[in-house]
Design an enzyme around this catalytic site. Structure first.
Site, mmCIF file in Angstrom:
data_model
loop_
_atom_site.group_PDB
_atom_site.id
_atom_site.type_symbol
_atom_site.label_atom_id
_atom_site.label_comp_id
_atom_site.label_asym_id
_atom_site.label_seq_id
_atom_site.Cartn_x
_atom_site.Cartn_y
_atom_site.Cartn_z
ATOM 1 N N ASP A 30 0.818 -1.220 0.000
ATOM 2 C CA ASP A 30 0.000 0.000 0.000
ATOM 3 C C ASP A 30 0.855 1.275 0.000
ATOM 4 O OD1 ASP A 30 -1.997 -1.944 0.546
ATOM 5 O OD2 ASP A 30 -1.771 -1.655 2.702
ATOM 6 N N GLU A 199 -11.586 -0.511 -2.812
ATOM 7 C CA GLU A 199 -10.974 -0.006 -1.575
ATOM 8 C C GLU A 199 -9.826 0.913 -1.970
ATOM 9 O OE1 GLU A 199 -9.218 -3.153 0.766
ATOM 10 O OE2 GLU A 199 -8.363 -4.139 -0.977
HETATM 11 O O1 FUB Z 1 -2.813 -3.682 3.578
HETATM 12 C C1 FUB Z 1 -4.039 -4.074 4.119
HETATM 13 C C2 FUB Z 1 -5.112 -3.802 3.134
HETATM 14 O O2 FUB Z 1 -4.920 -4.555 1.971
HETATM 15 C C3 FUB Z 1 -5.158 -2.388 2.654
HETATM 16 O O3 FUB Z 1 -5.619 -1.502 3.593
HETATM 17 C C4 FUB Z 1 -5.984 -2.600 1.467
HETATM 18 O O4 FUB Z 1 -6.051 -1.518 0.620
HETATM 19 C C5 FUB Z 1 -5.314 -3.807 0.862
HETATM 20 O O5 FUB Z 1 -4.183 -3.467 0.133
#
Ligand code: FUB
Length: 651
Positions: A30, A199
């Site tokens: 991320d 997301e």
């Molecule tokens: O890294 C944990 C979670 O996985 C992130 O918050 C999401 O966006 C996904 O990448």
């Protein structure tokens, strides 16, 4: 009272050089990248293997690191900026420090992060504030009211108004108050985005257009793509535009990204699971170039191993992170039990090639050399050209296939270091075209080095003794530990015992190949084929240049003297700093004992014959605290140097 993080100061900064993945000593995911004060800062999530007691099949994150770089190639790790046990509202030991962001406003840095709240369910988002991008941050005691979810992203608009976006049952957005720590009014669901799981929102503005970019599962049962929508206002409604990056070729279920402009170029920061091919919750941050079309559309980004940035030719270049390669080239982990050791590339056939783009040769002199770590399944030659298959040869080095018995399995098997003088030095920035004469070649890295003041790598040409008869071509073994604190111990009996002891197999018979390794008790030592720039072979400098111990040491040195005919009635004349012992064709011919300085012709053997053909000259030098070196030559009956032979360590 707000808590200042002491931990921050306890962490040391570390440098990592990079292609893709960019961070090479820990899992990172991320990656949110921002430009602050002319540098790129990356705020990633920090995946770790789940400790016992934690869910083993899910994301596990206890803290955040921040990294910075000016060239997108070398990344400085500024250490931990906060852990799950340091923030008042975060449930300790919750291992849920998911994707963060950091923005600057009026000289303050605001670090936004999601975590599991104490006594609550799901995720909340909190803020830390600092005067510097890398912290230390002071963390708000409470999470941001009204923001329930993960993956916060903040956009500071040109008029100073800030907006926060996050993911929680779709993607939401809202205004932030001027204090950057509270929502200003109600948030709203972002409209106009496609159906399917979304997301990780990342919003930015370019040429008056607002872009909302996000990971998106476009087909049922699929994995995440990166997609985007645009709008003329910061909170939409949005026009869905398409895909920025398709599903991960390595099967990583998530992707999560950020986009930024740096020095006139646009970049996509994202993640795959390069270091953890079998478990995609241990991810690795990457960068690739991003381009816009004429109408502001984002062109699809193809993930590469090469990544971005220019590599200085003088540092190790991992060519297994190539820009392109022929179809049969493969990459393998150097060590499957520790993937952070990286990869190597294999070129199975003569026709196979690798292109590695953007290597900077500035400052490389014409008398420099290349060094590469390679192995071969058959005797072959590593050939590196400028630009392409037709480019000028920069350098080529013979790679012998070491047979069983010539290498130790515990010492990386057939791997060896090869060196070669450069035939051509490209000007400025060039691409490398790497191939092999016969195929069967594996290569880990290559580096281009200027000759130093003491040694250059030996090559396969024949060398004569210098004008004064000194022998300047040697195979030198990394120093063996002999922790003598003083040289008073160098009595004849002590030295006899030390020089006659067997430290490694074939010590008195073998002429090793450069790169061969010896196991001496706990040490793993390498043979180096070197030509001395001076008449005296500076063993101290040799050890120092290879970052080995310089005092309390024993060196082993071998060379081969080829004579066209017998040369009778010569004497070996040597000097050494430290005591030394000398053998010709297996016979001890001279012992220089005691604590001595190096003096030309300090000791002399009795009369010898250098026989027609190959003569093996060997010496060992032992020293406590001292600048070890030696000089040696053969002299005739009149005391004149003998020069009618060649020195060939590589045949
Ligand atoms: O890294 C944990 C979670 O996985 C992130 O918050 C999401 O966006 C996904 O990448």
């Amino acid at each position: 009272m707000k808590k200042k993080l002491l931990l921050f100061f306890l962490c040391t900064s570390q440098m990592a050089s990079a292609q893709n993945p960019i961070i090479r000593d820990q899992f990172t995911a991320d990656p949110t990248a921002r430009v602050f004060n002319g540098k790129v800062y990356v705020y990633p999530s920090h995946d770790i293997p789940a400790p016992e007691g934690q869910r083993q099949d899910w994301f596990c994150m206890a803290d955040y690191h921040v990294f910075s770089s000016e060239n997108l190639t070398e990344w400085e790790d500024h250490g931990v900026i906060v852990t799950h046990n340091d923030v008042a509202w975060v449930r300790p030991e919750s291992y849920a420090m998911w994707a963060p962001d950091c923005v600057e406003k009026n000289g303050k840095y605001y670090f936004y992060f999601p975590a599991a709240p104490k006594g609550g369910r799901g995720f909340s988002v909190g803020v830390g504030i600092s005067d510097r991008p890398e912290g230390p941050f002071e963390f708000e005691k409470e999470n941001i009211k009204g923001v329930m979810g993960i993956d916060p992203c903040v956009l500071v608009d040109d008029d100073g108004q800030s907006y926060i976006y996050w993911s929680g049952m779709g993607i939401r957005g809202g205004k932030l108050k001027a204090n950057m720590t509270e929502l200003d009014g109600e948030s709203k669901q972002m409209e106009g985005l496609p159906e399917g799981f979304k997301e990780g929102p990342f919003a930015f503005k370019r040429e008056g257009i607002y872009y909302l970019t996000f990971p998106w599962v476009r087909k049922e049962g699929g994995t995440e793509t990166l997609a985007y929508a645009t709008s003329s206002t910061p909170l939409g409604p949005w026009d869905f535009k398409g895909i920025i990056m398709p599903e991960s070729p390595t099967g990583c279920w998530t992707n999560h990204h950020s986009i930024l402009e740096y020095k006139g170029e646009w970049y996509l920061f994202y993640h795959h699971n390069d270091y953890s091919p079998k478990f995609d919750k241990l991810r690795a941050a990457r960068i690739d170039r991003l381009h816009f079309g004429k109408k502001g559309e984002i062109l699809e980004v193809v993930p590469t191993l090469r990544g971005v940035g220019i590599n200085p030719s003088t540092s190790k270049i991992d060519v297994d992170r190539y820009s392109s390669a022929s179809k049969d080239v493969s990459i393998s982990y150097v060590d499957t039990t520790n993937t952070f050791k990286g990869w190597y590339a294999t070129l199975p056939e003569k026709k196979d090639w690798i292109v590695y783009k953007d290597v900077d040769f500035t400052g490389v002199r014409s008398d420099s050399y290349m060094i590469a770590e390679v192995k071969a399944e058959k005797n072959t030659e590593l050939i590196i050209r400028e630009k392409n298959a037709k480019g000028k040869i920069i350098g080529r080095a013979k790679v012998v296939c070491m047979t069983e018995g010539q290498f130790r399995r515990d010492n990386r098997g057939r791997w060896m270091m090869v060196t070669a003088a450069l035939e051509h030095v490209p000007q400025g920035i060039s691409d490398l075209y790497i191939s092999s004469e016969e195929g069967g070649l594996s290569i880990d890295w290559v580096q281009f080095k200027n000759r130093d003041a003491y040694f250059r790598p030996s090559d396969t040409s024949s060398l004569r003794p210098d004008d004064n008869g000194f022998i300047r071509r040697w195979l030198l073994l990394d120093p063996i530990d002999k922790p003598n604190r003083s040289n008073t111990v160098f009595t004849d009996s002590y030295l006899k015992e030390q020089f006659q002891k067997e430290y490694f197999a074939s010590q008195f018979t073998d002429v090793p190949k450069p790169g061969k390794q010896e196991k001496v008790e706990k040490q793993t030592l390498t043979w180096h084929g070197l030509d001395s720039e001076r008449f005296n072979v500076k063993l101290f400098r040799f050890a120092d240049l290879n970052q080995k111990q310089t005092y309390g040491v024993m060196f082993w040195c071998v060379t081969v003297i080829d004579c066209e005919e017998d040369i009778p009635n010569v004497r070996l004349a040597a000097g050494s700093n430290g005591a030394s012992c000398w053998w010709l064709n297996g016979e001890e011919v001279l012992l220089l004992s005691g604590d001595r300085r190096m003096v030309e012709d300090d000791g002399m053997s009795s009369r010898l014959t250098l026989k027609k053909g190959r003569n093996i000259l060997r010496c060992s030098v032992i020293n406590g605290p001292g600048m070890s070196d030696f000089c040696v030559r053969f002299i005739d009956e009149s005391g004149n140097p003998v020069r009618n032979y060649t020195i060939n360590i590589d045949k």
